[in-house]
Design a protein around this motif. Sequence first.
Motif, PDB file in Angstrom:
ATOM      1  N   LEU A  72       0.712  -1.202  -0.115  1.00 24.57           N
ATOM      2  CA  LEU A  72       0.130   0.007  -0.030  1.00 24.57           C
ATOM      3  C   LEU A  72       0.835   1.095   0.175  1.00 24.57           C
ATOM      4  O   LEU A  72       0.527   2.217  -0.691  1.00 24.57           O
ATOM      5  CB  LEU A  72      -0.894   0.063   1.303  1.00 24.57           C
ATOM      6  CG  LEU A  72      -2.054  -0.978   1.042  1.00 24.57           C
ATOM      7  CD1 LEU A  72      -2.937  -0.984   2.558  1.00 24.57           C
ATOM      8  CD2 LEU A  72      -2.958  -0.790   0.124  1.00 24.57           C
ATOM      9  N   LEU A  73       2.011   1.196   0.738  1.00 23.66           N
ATOM     10  CA  LEU A  73       2.806   2.359   0.695  1.00 23.66           C
ATOM     11  C   LEU A  73       3.609   2.696  -0.536  1.00 23.66           C
ATOM     12  O   LEU A  73       3.542   3.928  -1.119  1.00 23.66           O
ATOM     13  CB  LEU A  73       3.903   1.982   1.804  1.00 23.66           C
ATOM     14  CG  LEU A  73       3.513   2.268   3.124  1.00 23.66           C
ATOM     15  CD1 LEU A  73       4.772   1.819   4.299  1.00 23.66           C
ATOM     16  CD2 LEU A  73       3.060   3.697   3.533  1.00 23.66           C
ATOM     17  N   ALA A  74       3.773   1.323  -1.231  1.00 27.60           N
ATOM     18  CA  ALA A  74       4.588   1.687  -2.537  1.00 27.60           C
ATOM     19  C   ALA A  74       3.602   2.169  -3.562  1.00 27.60           C
ATOM     20  O   ALA A  74       3.885   3.016  -4.296  1.00 27.60           O
ATOM     21  CB  ALA A  74       5.070   0.216  -3.007  1.00 27.60           C
ATOM     22  N   ALA A  75       2.416   1.571  -3.544  1.00 26.72           N
ATOM     23  CA  ALA A  75       1.325   2.138  -4.544  1.00 26.72           C
ATOM     24  C   ALA A  75       1.126   3.594  -4.114  1.00 26.72           C
ATOM     25  O   ALA A  75       0.790   4.441  -4.964  1.00 26.72           O
ATOM     26  CB  ALA A  75      -0.004   1.325  -4.437  1.00 26.72           C
ATOM     27  N   ALA A  76       0.821   3.874  -3.045  1.00 23.88           N
ATOM     28  CA  ALA A  76       0.539   5.402  -2.558  1.00 23.88           C
ATOM     29  C   ALA A  76       1.543   6.461  -3.108  1.00 23.88           C
ATOM     30  O   ALA A  76       1.131   7.554  -3.417  1.00 23.88           O
ATOM     31  CB  ALA A  76       0.470   5.401  -0.935  1.00 23.88           C
ATOM     32  N   VAL A  77       2.890   6.021  -3.188  1.00 19.95           N
ATOM     33  CA  VAL A  77       3.993   6.784  -3.777  1.00 19.95           C
ATOM     34  C   VAL A  77       3.741   7.224  -5.054  1.00 19.95           C
ATOM     35  O   VAL A  77       3.509   8.299  -5.502  1.00 19.95           O
ATOM     36  CB  VAL A  77       5.280   6.292  -3.372  1.00 19.95           C
ATOM     37  CG1 VAL A  77       6.347   6.767  -4.268  1.00 19.95           C
ATOM     38  CG2 VAL A  77       5.768   6.193  -1.979  1.00 19.95           C
TER      39      VAL A  77
END
Length: 211
Positions: A143-148
Amino acid sequence: MLTNDLTYKIIGADGKEYGPVALSELQKWVGEGRITGATQVSRSDQQGWSTAASFQELGVRDSTGPAPVAAPSAADPVLERQLKGGGSWFYWIAGLSLVNSVLALSGSGTRFILGLGIMRIFDELAQRMASGAGLAVAVVLDLLAAAVFVFFGVFANKRHTWSFIVGMALYALDGLIYLIAQEWLGVGFHAFVLFCLFRGFKACRALNAVS
């Protein structure tokens, strides 16, 4: 009686044609001093060109002086499409990468080549750990990678060139994962997306230069 559907074009002192624009926009240019009575104006319900002073609705006086350069016309639609097209790839990267993660963590062998390689590593590590904690960590990291990349997409569409630069750099580094694994289809698709992002970056820079 004039209608709101009428549009106007003008010729600036540089000899370039600007417009068509609505009456309200042209009156704004008059207020800013960019149009004089001698400025050549064409209205959509008439043929040919006349001086701005001949159009009473513009409220300018007759003048024999040269017309100042008009304000730039509306943003180039081609550049706008290239900007939006390039920026939208950040959303595709994030979205399809999340789909890949859902498929991987659910045990499916299907995945999209557009997905991020780093998220694939997170998911494979979680599967090897075979524990609830490992799965939770993988989900958070995914989720963090996608949010970036969603973050980059938002600011790219707001004409922030830095978002294209940083986003392309990170996506290029992600492509190294496929290169090391010798998955050439993934490498090729990363290269294609980087090309699309670069086109968006160039359009963003060009639009910012005239705004």
